[in-house]
Design a protein around this motif. Sequence first.
Motif, mmCIF file in Angstrom:
data_model
loop_
_atom_site.group_PDB
_atom_site.id
_atom_site.type_symbol
_atom_site.label_atom_id
_atom_site.label_comp_id
_atom_site.label_asym_id
_atom_site.label_seq_id
_atom_site.Cartn_x
_atom_site.Cartn_y
_atom_site.Cartn_z
ATOM 1 N N THR A 2 0.796 -1.235 0.000
ATOM 2 C CA THR A 2 0.000 0.000 0.000
ATOM 3 C C THR A 2 0.826 1.282 0.000
ATOM 4 O O THR A 2 0.275 2.374 -0.165
ATOM 5 C CB THR A 2 -0.942 0.020 1.219
ATOM 6 O OG1 THR A 2 -0.165 -0.084 2.412
ATOM 7 C CG2 THR A 2 -1.920 -1.156 1.154
ATOM 8 N N THR A 3 2.144 1.170 0.207
ATOM 9 C CA THR A 3 2.992 2.369 0.179
ATOM 10 C C THR A 3 3.997 2.239 -0.961
ATOM 11 O O THR A 3 4.488 1.148 -1.249
ATOM 12 C CB THR A 3 3.753 2.545 1.507
ATOM 13 O OG1 THR A 3 4.490 1.348 1.789
ATOM 14 C CG2 THR A 3 2.786 2.823 2.640
ATOM 15 N N SER A 4 4.291 3.354 -1.601
ATOM 16 C CA SER A 4 5.216 3.328 -2.731
ATOM 17 C C SER A 4 6.602 3.791 -2.302
ATOM 18 O O SER A 4 6.809 4.243 -1.174
ATOM 19 C CB SER A 4 4.690 4.227 -3.854
ATOM 20 O OG SER A 4 4.564 5.561 -3.398
ATOM 21 N N TYR A 23 8.647 1.041 1.569
ATOM 22 C CA TYR A 23 7.431 0.228 1.582
ATOM 23 C C TYR A 23 7.557 -0.953 2.548
ATOM 24 O O TYR A 23 8.670 -1.416 2.844
ATOM 25 C CB TYR A 23 7.108 -0.283 0.180
ATOM 26 C CG TYR A 23 8.042 -1.358 -0.349
ATOM 27 C CD1 TYR A 23 7.752 -2.712 -0.170
ATOM 28 C CD2 TYR A 23 9.197 -1.033 -1.062
ATOM 29 C CE1 TYR A 23 8.578 -3.694 -0.667
ATOM 30 C CE2 TYR A 23 10.036 -2.005 -1.560
ATOM 31 C CZ TYR A 23 9.725 -3.340 -1.362
ATOM 32 O OH TYR A 23 10.556 -4.319 -1.856
ATOM 33 N N ASP A 75 4.772 2.074 -8.102
ATOM 34 C CA ASP A 75 3.302 2.062 -8.100
ATOM 35 C C ASP A 75 2.757 3.081 -9.102
ATOM 36 O O ASP A 75 2.824 4.286 -8.879
ATOM 37 C CB ASP A 75 2.790 2.389 -6.698
ATOM 38 C CG ASP A 75 1.312 2.102 -6.537
ATOM 39 O OD1 ASP A 75 0.616 1.980 -7.562
ATOM 40 O OD2 ASP A 75 0.845 1.995 -5.391
ATOM 41 N N ASN A 119 -0.382 3.270 -9.948
ATOM 42 C CA ASN A 119 -1.688 3.763 -9.483
ATOM 43 C C ASN A 119 -1.518 5.083 -8.747
ATOM 44 O O ASN A 119 -2.313 6.012 -8.909
ATOM 45 C CB ASN A 119 -2.349 2.737 -8.553
ATOM 46 C CG ASN A 119 -2.792 1.498 -9.298
ATOM 47 O OD1 ASN A 119 -3.192 1.560 -10.451
ATOM 48 N ND2 ASN A 119 -2.717 0.353 -8.634
ATOM 49 N N LYS A 120 -0.467 5.173 -7.934
ATOM 50 C CA LYS A 120 -0.236 6.387 -7.142
ATOM 51 C C LYS A 120 -0.029 7.608 -8.028
ATOM 52 O O LYS A 120 -0.322 8.732 -7.624
ATOM 53 C CB LYS A 120 0.998 6.190 -6.256
ATOM 54 C CG LYS A 120 0.858 5.123 -5.183
ATOM 55 C CD LYS A 120 0.201 5.657 -3.944
ATOM 56 C CE LYS A 120 0.232 4.637 -2.817
ATOM 57 N NZ LYS A 120 -0.326 5.156 -1.574
ATOM 58 N N GLY A 167 -5.717 5.889 -2.831
ATOM 59 C CA GLY A 167 -5.073 4.823 -2.068
ATOM 60 C C GLY A 167 -5.857 3.531 -2.130
ATOM 61 O O GLY A 167 -6.942 3.454 -2.706
#
Length: 460
Positions: A67-69, A73, A396, A398-399, A406
């Motif tokens: 969940t973190t880039s 991470y 990531d 998506n970020k 998120g």
Amino acid sequence: MSNYLSQSWLIDRRHALRAMGTFISLPLLECMVPFRATAAEKITATPRRSAFIYLANGVHSLNYQITTSGKDYQFSRSLLPLEKHRESITPISGLHHPGGLSHHHNCISIWLTGGKLGPTDRNTISVDQQMAAVTAQHTRYPSLEVAITQESLAWTADGVRLPALRRCSEIFSSMFAEPKGGIASQRRALRRKGSVLDDNLAEVRRLDKKMGSEDKGRMDQYLTSVREAEIRTRRADAWLDTPLPAISEADAKRTNRDIADTLAGDYFRAVYDLMVLAFQTDVTRVATFSLGGEGQAIAIPEIGITESRHQLSHHGGDADYIEKLTNYDTFAIEQFSYFLTRLSETKDLHGKSLLGSTMSLFGSGMSYGHSHGNANLPLVLAGGSDLGLKHGQHLDFNKAAPGFEGYTFGADGALTTAHYQVCSRPVNSDAHMSNLLLLMAQRMGVEIDKFGDSNQVIAL
């Protein structure tokens, strides 16, 4: 057949273009390069290698998604077996194949091609075969294709899937066993096969004049298969006089055996050991390994999983199935971690760690099997530091998309509708998986600026 050994059948790329009366871009074909590199080339060139490992039906995203880039991470539960390789891997989120969206179970077919899936679409060359066209001049075999069930990941330029090997003893024999009856007997058999292929081609050319357009299309695919067989037959003939690499008794004992499906971990590790041996001895520099297709990935009874992976992926919210699917994901990633460890511990012919010169991509063409999502593909790129790759971060895509808020999970740990959408519809429409395949192809020395539906090359 003497011209096969003298290589007089090789063609010049520019000559081929002139003969067509115009200019088009041609791929590098095996008939444009010599069978074997000179001794000087082998000494000075740093071998580049690539391996591709496919996991069917996506993953259980709740326990897989990081969940973190960036560099700080935290590893998810399913990816935790890779933590010891942190500085040699890059987990990647947010990529997709536009041509595979909404096509679900056929996504394995375009995982390495970036092609389109539809009733009238024809597949294109897979990136491993694009690489093999460059590396084949140095190795006994252009590539190695392994699949525990169903078919291989490899496709030719004409959209024909290459056959896969399954049994470990068969894979070992194909690379390291002396031909039965000796070299002379093997050469006679290969040349008889070549004669049969020539006769078939002559007959097909006569039939071609009488065929309709649909039959000609089918025949073209058949001819492509025949051409592939011709090339492989010629290569095998040319390599007969080159001694097979010496394999230690311990390596042979570990890999030259047949393993039951009920011992999946043992089988996976044996295949990975065979891939390491193939890279170490320079038998080939390109390999693909499918852990099974979407409809037929095996159970793993050794860890208490008797259901198929497809069955577990359609868990319907059942807690027991979700736990088993997560355990399956983790188990497959543990075996991949074993492969990376073996690569890091094994020296190549130049005395350097194989991991530095080997890129390895692990992942799936589906994101979340329960909803048949083909976006946000689970991917991990490993190795290749000697080829210029820099790892240690979660990349990531998506970020980077505007409006992305998120990864949202419910209070009880369940996936929310919003997260289903991340798995089913691309957050970042420009984040094509072919951009990653293009990067890998270029690092392998393939001189292209586009692959599949790529729109840029990923910076890593």
